[in-house]
Design a protein around this motif. Structure first.
Motif, mmCIF file in Angstrom:
data_model
loop_
_atom_site.group_PDB
_atom_site.id
_atom_site.type_symbol
_atom_site.label_atom_id
_atom_site.label_comp_id
_atom_site.label_asym_id
_atom_site.label_seq_id
_atom_site.Cartn_x
_atom_site.Cartn_y
_atom_site.Cartn_z
ATOM 1 N N GLU A 1 -1.405 0.473 -7.327
ATOM 2 C CA GLU A 1 -1.159 -0.829 -6.725
ATOM 3 C C GLU A 1 -0.286 -1.647 -7.660
ATOM 4 O O GLU A 1 -0.553 -1.708 -8.855
ATOM 5 C CB GLU A 1 -2.455 -1.589 -6.480
ATOM 6 N N ASN B 1 0.122 -6.569 -5.588
ATOM 7 C CA ASN B 1 -0.730 -6.633 -4.397
ATOM 8 C C ASN B 1 -0.283 -5.703 -3.269
ATOM 9 O O ASN B 1 -0.568 -5.951 -2.103
ATOM 10 C CB ASN B 1 -0.829 -8.072 -3.874
ATOM 11 N N ARG B 2 0.434 -4.651 -3.628
ATOM 12 C CA ARG B 2 0.860 -3.646 -2.649
ATOM 13 C C ARG B 2 0.308 -2.295 -3.072
ATOM 14 O O ARG B 2 0.408 -1.915 -4.236
ATOM 15 C CB ARG B 2 2.380 -3.548 -2.594
ATOM 16 N N THR B 3 -0.243 -1.581 -2.123
ATOM 17 C CA THR B 3 -0.695 -0.229 -2.402
ATOM 18 C C THR B 3 0.492 0.692 -2.189
ATOM 19 O O THR B 3 0.910 0.933 -1.067
ATOM 20 C CB THR B 3 -1.864 0.175 -1.486
ATOM 21 N N GLU C 1 3.363 3.682 1.659
ATOM 22 C CA GLU C 1 4.279 2.748 2.316
ATOM 23 C C GLU C 1 5.664 3.366 2.321
ATOM 24 O O GLU C 1 6.066 4.002 1.352
ATOM 25 C CB GLU C 1 4.379 1.438 1.499
#
Length: 63
Positions: free
Chosen positions: A8, A11-13, A30
């Motif tokens: 991560e 705040n992005r996986t 993603e």
């Protein structure tokens, strides 16, 4: 036995890394990180650095 870790950043996986005999393999979660998908890294930290570098590269292109 294999271990898996979530990567991560901001705040992005970005994805997960799964341990292999000599390091880890990255699997993106993603589309933004698909260019790293399937990539082999020496450690989870190295994969995280690659994700951060990709994010930074895209920030610079947008400016």
């Amino acid at each position: 036995m294999f271990q898996a870790y979530v990567i991560e950043v901001s705040n992005r996986t970005a994805g997960i890394v799964v341990s292999e005999e000599r390091g880890v393999r990255f699997f993106s979660s993603e589309r933004a990180f698909d260019s790293l998908d399937g990539g082999h890294f020496g450690s989870a930290r190295a994969a995280e650095r690659a994700v951060r570098a990709l994010i930074e590269q895209r920030r610079q292109v947008r400016h």
